[in-house]
Design a protein around this motif. Structure first.
Motif, PDB file in Angstrom:
ATOM      1  N   ASP A 108       0.817  -1.243   0.054  1.00  0.00           N
ATOM      2  CA  ASP A 108       0.197   0.066   0.010  1.00  0.00           C
ATOM      3  C   ASP A 108       0.686   1.257  -0.018  1.00  0.00           C
ATOM      4  O   ASP A 108       0.566   2.334  -0.736  1.00  0.00           O
ATOM      5  CB  ASP A 108      -0.929  -0.053   1.196  1.00  0.00           C
ATOM      6  CG  ASP A 108      -2.023  -1.138   1.145  1.00  0.00           C
ATOM      7  OD1 ASP A 108      -2.257  -1.657   0.272  1.00  0.00           O
ATOM      8  OD2 ASP A 108      -2.477  -1.484   2.134  1.00  0.00           O
ATOM      9  N   GLU A 109       1.955   1.237   0.865  1.00  0.00           N
ATOM     10  CA  GLU A 109       2.869   2.253   0.776  1.00  0.00           C
ATOM     11  C   GLU A 109       3.642   2.445  -0.754  1.00  0.00           C
ATOM     12  O   GLU A 109       3.884   3.587  -1.026  1.00  0.00           O
ATOM     13  CB  GLU A 109       3.873   2.224   1.923  1.00  0.00           C
ATOM     14  CG  GLU A 109       3.323   2.395   3.137  1.00  0.00           C
ATOM     15  CD  GLU A 109       2.601   3.759   3.442  1.00  0.00           C
ATOM     16  OE1 GLU A 109       3.400   4.954   3.003  1.00  0.00           O
ATOM     17  OE2 GLU A 109       1.791   4.053   3.885  1.00  0.00           O
ATOM     18  N   LYS A 156       1.492   4.271  -3.165  1.00  0.00           N
ATOM     19  CA  LYS A 156       1.404   5.917  -2.604  1.00  0.00           C
ATOM     20  C   LYS A 156       2.571   6.481  -3.395  1.00  0.00           C
ATOM     21  O   LYS A 156       2.748   7.414  -4.049  1.00  0.00           O
ATOM     22  CB  LYS A 156       1.405   6.289  -1.279  1.00  0.00           C
ATOM     23  CG  LYS A 156      -0.171   5.790  -0.411  1.00  0.00           C
ATOM     24  CD  LYS A 156       0.122   5.923   0.998  1.00  0.00           C
ATOM     25  CE  LYS A 156      -1.165   5.456   1.740  1.00  0.00           C
ATOM     26  NZ  LYS A 156      -1.125   5.603   3.054  1.00  0.00           N
TER      27      LYS A 156
END
Length: 364
Positions: free
Chosen positions: A86-87, A90
């Motif tokens: 998820d990071e 981003k």
């Protein structure tokens, strides 16, 4: 189209990957349990061929970093792979299309399936080593100039760290220190690359090869056959030594598991002695003081009876094993590959000679 991976597939892959892990890659039992639990919780995972990945799609590795001895006692919580992914999404501004293994080794062959199940993305039938190596600069993308960073690292406390480095040697140094601070292991989303780069520079078909090896061991056991010969037939490997482990010197410095295993010869090898040096993975095998197999070729210890591969953290006094030498992926035999994986890179004043040449010279 890809194929659905079931629980038996996972078990066979984990077993086969432990063979190709050359002693490293993390605990296969823990990794397979995590993958099976993720599939049961989130649903089946699709394994796709590299040619099914669009050339311009972004894909990324899911992997564990740390000394294997740490991950045996400190089992990952299970959410770290998703947190790192998820990071990374981003960081890149786009969700990676699929994931794949950094190496064919025990637990690290399983983490892509944990992530894939949780985030509903496919796993690509490829990796970046064709075996396991201890350092992050030792990848086929890396030797072709494709960087391992940006990388996101996650731990069991919910911390994430994004790493950007000037090259993969610095990636290894910095990520290893962060891993130490995170308690000895971390889960990474690393080596973001395009589908084209993976097709050009990856080691393709590794997951399928792991499954074939694991299935061959299982079926040989069921048929009361020779699982070791089954492994050698698939990998085109060689029996190097049969012996009993009479001493293990192992230490963990927070970053690597390092040490030696000493074997006393049995049967045809009675009267001889083999010493195997390891750094997470088996690095060099000495028979009566002479090297008989070195990195980047694979040194694999298989239980004499069951053919079960033994990792460096699983080495125990009294175990009776057959030591095998398996040829590495051809990319490691190029000047670019040998520059980061030959014996001298690990501190041994020994020339790399392909296992086929060593066995031919020995008349075996």
């Amino acid at each position: 189209m890809g194929r659905t991976i079931g629980i038996q597939d996972i078990r066979d892959m984990a077993l086969g990957a432990t063979v190709l892990g050359a002693g490293g890659g993390g605990d296969p039992y823990v990794g397979s349990l995590m993958a099976i639990e993720a599939i049961r919780k989130y649903g089946d995972v699709e394994l796709i061929e590299p040619h099914e990945v669009p050339d311009d799609a972004i894909v990324a590795v899911s992997e564990l970093m740390g000394a294997p001895t740490v991950s045996v006692e400190k089992i990952p919580a299970g959410f770290e792979a998703g947190a790192a992914y998820d990071e990374m999404t981003k960081e890149l501004g786009v969700a990676p299309f699929a994931t794949f293994s950094v190496e064919a080794g025990g637990a690290n062959s399983m983490f892509p399936f944990v992530l894939a199940a949780a985030r509903r993305i496919p796993v690509i039938d490829a990796d970046l080593m064709g075996r396991a190596f201890p350092n992050m600069e030792m990848t086929t993308l890396g030797i072709h100039g494709v960087p391992g960073t940006p990388t996101v690292m996650a731990d069991a406390h919910g911390n994430t760290v994004t790493v950007r480095t000037v090259d993969d040697v610095w990636f290894e140094k910095i990520a290893r220190e962060v891993t130490f601070a995170m308690g000895g292991y971390s889960i990474l989303c690393s080596y973001p690359c395009t589908g084209r780069q993976l097709k050009d520079f990856g080691v393709l078909g590794t997951a399928s090869l792991c499954q074939r090896i694991g299935r061959a061991i299982r079926e040989a056991r069921e048929a009361h056959g020779d699982p070791i010969q089954a492994v050698l037939a698939i990998t085109k490997g060689y029996r190097l030594f049969k012996g009993k482990i009479v001493d293990v010197n192992r230490r963990t410095d927070g970053k690597f598991a390092r040490g030696q295993a000493v074997l006393q010869g049995l049967d045809d090898d009675k009267g001889s002695r083999m010493v195997i040096d390891f750094q997470n993975e088996n690095i060099i095998a000495w028979r009566d003081g002479e090297p008989v197999c070195t990195v980047p070729d694979l040194i694999v210890l298989l239980d004499c009876e069951s053919g079960t591969p033994i990792t460096t953290e699983g080495l125990k006094y009294g175990a009776r094993v057959v030591v095998c030498g398996l040829p590495c992926d051809p990319q490691w035999r190029t000047p670019e590959g040998l520059a980061v994986v030959e014996p001298r890179y690990f501190g041994y004043n020994v020339d790399y000679i392909a296992i086929e040449e060593r066995m031919g010279a020995a008349g075996r």
